[in-house]
Design a protein around this motif. Structure first.
Motif, short mmCIF file in Angstrom:
data_model
loop_
_atom_site.label_atom_id
_atom_site.label_comp_id
_atom_site.label_asym_id
_atom_site.label_seq_id
_atom_site.Cartn_x
_atom_site.Cartn_y
_atom_site.Cartn_z
N ASP A 296 -16.90 -8.87 14.01
CA ASP A 296 -17.60 -8.01 14.96
C ASP A 296 -16.94 -6.64 14.95
N SER A 297 -17.71 -5.64 15.36
CA SER A 297 -17.19 -4.28 15.42
C SER A 297 -17.05 -3.86 16.88
N PHE A 298 -15.85 -3.39 17.24
CA PHE A 298 -15.58 -2.91 18.59
C PHE A 298 -15.10 -1.46 18.50
N TYR A 299 -15.89 -0.57 19.05
CA TYR A 299 -15.53 0.85 19.02
C TYR A 299 -15.19 1.32 17.61
N GLY A 300 -15.98 0.83 16.66
CA GLY A 300 -15.79 1.25 15.27
C GLY A 300 -14.70 0.51 14.52
N LEU B 75 -8.98 -6.55 29.79
CA LEU B 75 -7.76 -6.70 30.58
C LEU B 75 -7.24 -5.36 31.12
N ASN B 76 -6.54 -5.46 32.23
CA ASN B 76 -5.77 -4.32 32.76
C ASN B 76 -4.46 -4.29 31.97
N VAL B 77 -4.29 -3.26 31.15
CA VAL B 77 -3.14 -3.21 30.24
C VAL B 77 -1.81 -3.20 30.99
N ASP B 78 -1.75 -2.51 32.12
CA ASP B 78 -0.51 -2.46 32.90
C ASP B 78 -0.14 -3.85 33.42
N LYS B 79 -1.14 -4.58 33.90
CA LYS B 79 -0.88 -5.94 34.39
C LYS B 79 -0.51 -6.88 33.25
N PHE B 80 -1.14 -6.65 32.10
CA PHE B 80 -0.83 -7.47 30.93
C PHE B 80 0.63 -7.27 30.52
N ARG B 81 1.07 -6.04 30.50
CA ARG B 81 2.47 -5.75 30.17
C ARG B 81 3.41 -6.37 31.22
N GLU B 82 3.03 -6.26 32.48
CA GLU B 82 3.84 -6.83 33.56
C GLU B 82 3.99 -8.33 33.39
N LEU B 83 2.90 -9.02 33.02
CA LEU B 83 2.97 -10.46 32.80
C LEU B 83 3.90 -10.79 31.64
N CYS B 84 3.75 -10.07 30.53
CA CYS B 84 4.58 -10.34 29.36
C CYS B 84 6.06 -10.12 29.67
N GLU B 85 6.36 -9.11 30.46
CA GLU B 85 7.75 -8.85 30.81
C GLU B 85 8.28 -9.90 31.79
N LYS B 86 7.40 -10.48 32.60
CA LYS B 86 7.83 -11.61 33.43
C LYS B 86 8.21 -12.80 32.56
N PHE B 87 7.54 -12.90 31.40
CA PHE B 87 7.84 -13.96 30.45
C PHE B 87 9.02 -13.60 29.55
N VAL C 249 4.86 -3.76 23.27
CA VAL C 249 4.83 -2.30 23.40
C VAL C 249 3.52 -1.75 23.95
N LEU C 250 2.57 -2.62 24.21
CA LEU C 250 1.27 -2.14 24.69
C LEU C 250 1.40 -1.46 26.05
N ASN C 251 0.72 -0.30 26.22
CA ASN C 251 0.70 0.39 27.50
C ASN C 251 -0.62 1.12 27.66
N ASP D 58 -4.37 2.80 22.11
CA ASP D 58 -5.81 2.89 21.85
C ASP D 58 -6.43 1.50 21.83
N LYS D 59 -7.75 1.46 21.79
CA LYS D 59 -8.46 0.18 21.91
C LYS D 59 -8.20 -0.74 20.73
N TYR D 60 -8.01 -0.16 19.54
CA TYR D 60 -7.72 -1.00 18.38
C TYR D 60 -6.39 -1.73 18.56
N GLU D 61 -5.38 -1.02 19.05
CA GLU D 61 -4.08 -1.65 19.28
C GLU D 61 -4.17 -2.72 20.36
N VAL D 62 -4.98 -2.47 21.38
CA VAL D 62 -5.18 -3.47 22.43
C VAL D 62 -5.79 -4.73 21.85
N MET D 63 -6.80 -4.57 21.00
CA MET D 63 -7.45 -5.74 20.39
C MET D 63 -6.49 -6.49 19.47
N GLN D 64 -5.77 -5.74 18.63
CA GLN D 64 -4.83 -6.37 17.71
C GLN D 64 -3.74 -7.13 18.46
N THR D 65 -3.25 -6.54 19.52
CA THR D 65 -2.22 -7.19 20.33
C THR D 65 -2.75 -8.46 20.97
#
Length: 479
Positions: A250-254, A289-301, A319-321, A325-332
């Protein structure tokens, strides 16, 4: 009267200054007492245990270094004294325990390093110590009893075979490390002879590196545990309604995202997407996802954080924050991108899910005892914290059970108990080569063992990592 008032004021000021000086000295004295007490109780052993501390050389002349023993009674390291009184450290199982137990030659590592002071300390019977002094012999050092299970370690070591990689097994409810294997390995009995080869700059083997605690890898689809957990936490009321139609890519934002081998999963809910390890759907989930909350969860782990352990390890990296960009969010979100994880961190994640959201501190030493078997010091389980609530952990546990019952981990079916887990194939170069991953636990409903397995450059997790998990579950729990 005025002159007397002046004298009184001067006297009071003088008294006040004396009190200030007195209080300062009292404060300094109390601080010194506190520091000395803290040093004696907490820090002295660590400082004495430092491999650069010359006191170890003094102790080694008076005390025969104690044994290191597995939880099931196998001697993993011992000191052999020849007829001339020369001591040699001997490792009966050679390469099998080399990273966990460590060595004392050419710098100390592993349990040999972390427990150097206890091993060179004698709590033998005073009469026995006096007799040793009288004869001019060394006193027997204390023995260190580890949490390592010999049979499980052997199973993991043999199952990993000739592949590079690592295996860690842990008891979820306590944090006890049951097995720790890293390959390539080396024979600690021959370190002096093989040292030039082991540290050769031309060697790509890195046999001295404990990949279980220091190897950083892309997590691949095992990271979907984290992505799914965050999605559930953010969408408590609607995550069951999630739907996505997978066409294999699938293609997401190109940006193009593909499922492994272009497999089409059709319409999936969260359970099926997780069980089948659908990259396209998890890229879609990641964008929600809310990227800030996602990072917070990972750091709790414990991503990006230090662990309170007494062995060498590397921090896992997330390192996600919000600037990503959206591609990095998807890859992560599908376990690629810039995330780096150790097998130790991955077993902590799996164990936390298994343990109803409670993360325990991993540890490898159970207790020390004197030469007569009397316990000198015991180490108790320590909780890092309640990372997620029990309900969310239970929901993720169901997803991991589905991986085994109907997804990419079906090779773990057939036991008398249910297992749970997540496979992963983590691409690490532009050619599409991948590390094979599996993390999981068993029995699924009352977990006694959690495992984290990475097989370097092997391929898919279900083909190369799952069979290792199957052998370990079978050894530890039976069939």
């Amino acid at each position: 009267m005025r002159q007397q008032d002046v004298q009184n004021r001067e006297r009071k000021m003088g008294n006040r200054q004396i009190l200030v000086v007195t209080y300062c000295f009292v404060a300094l004295f109390l601080a010194m007492v506190l520091y000395i007490t803290r040093f004696m109780v907490r820090d002295s052993a660590d400082i004495i245990n430092n491999s650069y501390n010359k006191r170890q050389e003094v102790l080694a002349k008076k005390v025969k270094r104690g044994d290191i023993v597995s939880a099931d009674g196998k001697v993993l390291a011992k000191t052999i004294t020849d007829k001339h009184g020369n001591d040699t450290r001997y490792y009966p199982y050679k390469n099998m325990f080399c990273h966990a137990v460590g060595r004392i030659t050419n710098s100390m590592t592993g349990v040999e390093l972390s427990q150097c002071y206890p091993l060179l300390t004698s709590h033998a019977n005073p009469a026995e110590q006096l007799f040793s002094d009288f004869k001019g012999e060394k006193k027997p050092g204390d023995n260190v009893i580890t949490t390592l299970d010999y049979k499980l370690q052997k199973t993991a070591y043999n199952a990993l075979g000739s592949y590079k990689g690592a295996v860690v097994a842990m008891e979820p409810s306590t944090g006890k490390i049951l097995a720790m294997v890293s390959k390539p390995d080396y024979d600690p009995n021959n370190v002096s002879k093989d040292w030039s080869k082991l540290i050769s700059g031309n060697s790509t083997e890195s046999a001295l590196l404990n990949r279980a605690t220091q190897g950083l890898y892309p997590p691949g689809s095992t990271f979907k545990i984290m992505t799914a957990t965050e999605y559930i936490l953010e969408n408590q009321d609607i995550y069951k309604k999630y739907r996505y139609v997978c066409k294999g890519s699938d293609s997401f934002y190109g940006n193009r995202i593909r499922c492994y081998a272009g497999e089409r999963h059709g319409e999936v809910d969260l359970r099926r997407a997780f069980a089948k390890s659908c990259n396209c759907s998890f890229a879609d989930i990641g964008l929600k996802l809310n990227v800030d909350k996602f990072r917070e969860l990972c750091e709790k782990f414990n991503f990006n954080k230090s662990l309170s352990v007494n062995f060498d390890y590397k921090k896992s990296s997330f390192v996600l924050n919000r600037k990503s960009d959206k591609y990095e969010v998807m890859q992560t979100s599908i376990g690629q991108g810039k995330t780096g994880i150790t097998p130790l961190e991955n077993v902590l994640i799996s164990s936390t899910i298994a343990n109803d959201g409670k993360m325990m501190t991993p540890y490898i030493v159970d207790h020390t005892e004197n030469d007569a078997g009397k316990t000198v010091k015991s180490y108790s389980p320590k909780k890092i914290g309640n990372i997620i609530d029990k309900k969310t952990a239970g929901t993720v546990k169901k997803l991991m059970k589905a991986v085994v019952s109907e997804g990419t981990g079906t090779a773990l079916n057939g036991f008398s108990y249910k297992a749970a887990g997540k496979t992963g194939s983590a691409e690490f170069n532009s050619k599409g080569n991948s590390h094979a991953w599996f993390v999981g636990f068993a029995p699924a409903d009352k977990p006694k063992i959690a495992v984290s397995i990475v097989v370097e450059a092997a391929g898919t997790g279900n083909r190369y990592a799952v069979p290792i998990a199957k052998a370990m579950f079978s050894e530890y729990l039976g069939n």
